[in-house]
Write an enzyme that holds these catalytic residues in place. Structure first.
Site, PDB file in Angstrom:
ATOM      1  N   ARG A  51       0.875  -1.187   0.000  1.00  0.00           N
ATOM      2  CA  ARG A  51       0.000   0.000   0.000  1.00  0.00           C
ATOM      3  C   ARG A  51       0.901   1.223   0.000  1.00  0.00           C
ATOM      4  O   ARG A  51       1.520   1.536   1.017  1.00  0.00           O
ATOM      5  CB  ARG A  51      -0.907  -0.042   1.234  1.00  0.00           C
ATOM      6  N   HIS A  90      -3.761   4.364   4.659  1.00  0.00           N
ATOM      7  CA  HIS A  90      -4.836   3.363   4.803  1.00  0.00           C
ATOM      8  C   HIS A  90      -6.150   3.924   4.245  1.00  0.00           C
ATOM      9  O   HIS A  90      -6.838   3.280   3.474  1.00  0.00           O
ATOM     10  CB  HIS A  90      -4.982   3.000   6.278  1.00  0.00           C
ATOM     11  N   TYR A 105       3.967   5.856  11.166  1.00  0.00           N
ATOM     12  CA  TYR A 105       4.348   4.490  11.557  1.00  0.00           C
ATOM     13  C   TYR A 105       5.232   3.778  10.540  1.00  0.00           C
ATOM     14  O   TYR A 105       5.827   2.757  10.843  1.00  0.00           O
ATOM     15  CB  TYR A 105       3.095   3.641  11.820  1.00  0.00           C
TER      16      TYR A 105
HETATM   17  C1  LIG Z   1     -14.244  -6.409  12.559  1.00  0.00           C
HETATM   18  C2  LIG Z   1     -13.455  -5.136  12.411  1.00  0.00           C
HETATM   19  N1  LIG Z   1     -12.463  -4.848  13.278  1.00  0.00           N
HETATM   20  C3  LIG Z   1     -11.742  -3.714  13.146  1.00  0.00           C
HETATM   21  C4  LIG Z   1     -12.032  -2.832  12.127  1.00  0.00           C
HETATM   22  C5  LIG Z   1     -11.218  -1.548  11.989  1.00  0.00           C
HETATM   23  N2  LIG Z   1     -10.333  -1.661  10.821  1.00  0.00           N
HETATM   24  C6  LIG Z   1     -10.621  -1.049   9.647  1.00  0.00           C
HETATM   25  S1  LIG Z   1      -9.471  -1.350   8.477  1.00  0.00           S
HETATM   26  C7  LIG Z   1      -8.540  -2.273   9.526  1.00  0.00           C
HETATM   27  C8  LIG Z   1      -7.242  -2.910   9.055  1.00  0.00           C
HETATM   28  C9  LIG Z   1      -7.425  -3.856   7.907  1.00  0.00           C
HETATM   29  O1  LIG Z   1      -6.199  -4.240   7.378  1.00  0.00           O
HETATM   30  P1  LIG Z   1      -6.075  -5.296   6.237  1.00  0.00           P
HETATM   31  O2  LIG Z   1      -7.005  -6.443   6.462  1.00  0.00           O
HETATM   32  O3  LIG Z   1      -4.631  -5.627   6.072  1.00  0.00           O
HETATM   33  O4  LIG Z   1      -6.621  -4.547   4.925  1.00  0.00           O
HETATM   34  P2  LIG Z   1      -6.110  -3.221   4.212  1.00  0.00           P
HETATM   35  O5  LIG Z   1      -6.879  -2.084   4.805  1.00  0.00           O
HETATM   36  O6  LIG Z   1      -4.636  -3.131   4.440  1.00  0.00           O
HETATM   37  O7  LIG Z   1      -6.455  -3.384   2.767  1.00  0.00           O
HETATM   38  C10 LIG Z   1      -9.136  -2.348  10.783  1.00  0.00           C
HETATM   39  C11 LIG Z   1      -8.566  -3.076  11.932  1.00  0.00           C
HETATM   40  C12 LIG Z   1     -13.092  -3.148  11.251  1.00  0.00           C
HETATM   41  N3  LIG Z   1     -13.428  -2.357  10.230  1.00  0.00           N
HETATM   42  N4  LIG Z   1     -13.780  -4.320  11.391  1.00  0.00           N
END
Ligand SMILES: Cc1ncc(C[n+]2csc(CCOP(=O)(O)OP(=O)(O)O)c2C)c(N)n1
Length: 361
Positions: free
Chosen positions: A256, A260, A269
């Site tokens: 990425r 985010h 970070y």
């Molecule tokens: C069940 C749940 N827990 C926490 C969150 C908060 N949250 C939003 S994005 C994220 C990180 C996701 O990372 P990843 O799966 O690596 O996907 P990326 O965003 O990097 O594509 C979190 C913890 C959420 N949306 N849903």
């Protein structure tokens, strides 16, 4: 920590040379010059769609945007492996896959602009609405795939999720359940190295693709910045799913390059130098280098790609600005397929609340 292995499938080196592979090379043998040019055009166009999303958010036209910058090859390679009858279950970052599914430009931004509870009608493009709950879509894909199997339809479901989602119970359950019932589902993990501020190495003590073995399904790690390798690997996994051989887990190793979401600041970070390191592996530069090596990228072609990206961007922008404000009570319309007393009560309460404003009638 970058968890990659020497098992990673790669068909184009970062400098644009072809790399032979005994299995996967044959799966893209049909790609002629026009098809290769088409893939590069896709990469450029979806990068532009993404940049448009970021620009619109910065201009106050969208509430939020989740950039896919850097993940173009993972999304185009996998998205172009799909057939019409396959069904996609995305997270919130699959703008490139949506483009491959033929999303209407006016629908791309609905949820991000707050004019709609989703972005598109899933049945228009065989792609579910963006999932904000991390990992939930793995279970949705598994259920849909079981339905396909029971109906005897030769199609597959694909669940897209990030590296962080592999720590979520829903993904573990989906992997286990789909293996038990040999559901025709492909789990497509874009390991973009960060789950917001959590680096992948913190939660993945072994490479993500290796977890598949524990569930009894094949796991393949692919260079997610190599559009040809991703296309080949996804074609393979989809075909075996459609033929009844069950699920597979693909780990596309990518990065990425942006935040985010537009509400995030990765400089807080991200280690110094990491972004620069990944810029060297830019998925667009790699495909362009391949085209140039093979004499497929003359000026006229490159100009046509820019013109296409400009046209798509203009259409998207116009579509976004023209999105109509919804009728406030319409948010209750699609909560359940059929009438529900609690929803009816909430609708009535909200209608009464709106009626209380001066000049509302
Ligand atoms: C069940 C749940 N827990 C926490 C969150 C908060 N949250 C939003 S994005 C994220 C990180 C996701 O990372 P990843 O799966 O690596 O996907 P990326 O965003 O990097 O594509 C979190 C913890 C959420 N949306 N849903």
């Amino acid at each position: 920590m970058t968890v990659t292995t020497d098992q990673m499938v790669q068909l184009i080196t970062p400098t644009g040379e072809r790399r032979p592979h005994p299995v996967y090379e044959g799966l893209i043998a049909d790609l002629d010059g026009a098809a290769l040019r088409g893939l590069y055009e896709d990469l450029v166009v979806v990068r532009r769609i993404d940049a448009e999303g970021t620009a619109l958010q910065r201009q106050g036209q969208l509430g939020l945007w989740a950039p896919m910058l850097g993940q173009e090859a993972a999304q185009i390679g996998s998205g172009r492996a799909l057939q019409t009858e396959d069904f996609v279950f995305p997270s919130y970052r699959e703008h490139g896959v949506a483009y491959c599914r033929g999303v209407d430009p006016a629908d791309v931004f609905g949820m991000w602009r707050g004019t709609s509870l989703s972005c598109w009608d899933p049945y228009d493009i065989n792609m579910a609405i963006p999932a904000i709950i991390i990992g939930a879509q793995g279970l949705h894909a598994t259920g849909y795939a079981l339905g396909l199997k029971r109906d005897g339809v030769e199609a597959a479901a694909v669940a897209y999720f990030g590296d962080g989602a592999t720590s979520q119970g829903d993904i573990a359950e989906a992997l286990g359940f789909s293996a038990t019932y040999q559901a025709p589902v492909v789990f497509f993990c874009q390991n973009n190295h960060w789950a917001i501020s959590e680096p992948v190495g913190l939660q993945a003590q072994v490479p993500i693709y290796q977890r598949a073995a524990g569930y009894g399904m094949p796991g393949i790690q692919v260079d997610g910045n190599d559009v040809l390798a991703v296309l080949a690997v996804t074609r393979w996994a989809l075909q075996r799913a459609r033929e009844g051989s069950g699920p597979a887990l693909i780990e596309a190793v990518t990065y990425r390059m942006g935040p985010h979401t537009t509400a995030d600041d990765p400089t807080r970070y991200r280690p110094t130098g990491e972004l620069e390191e990944w810029r060297e592996r830019d998925p667009l530069a790699r495909m362009l280098a391949l085209l140039q090596r093979e004499g497929l990228a003359d000026d006229a072609y490159l100009e046509s790609v820019t013109a296409k990206a400009d046209a798509v961007a203009a259409e998207l922008r116009a579509g976004c600005l023209a999105l109509p404000d919804p009728a406030p009570l319409s948010m209750f319309d699609n909560v359940y397929a059929e009438a529900h007393p609690l929803v009816a009560e909430e609708r009535a309460q909200y209608a009464a609340y709106l009626d209380g404003f001066e000049g509302s009638n």
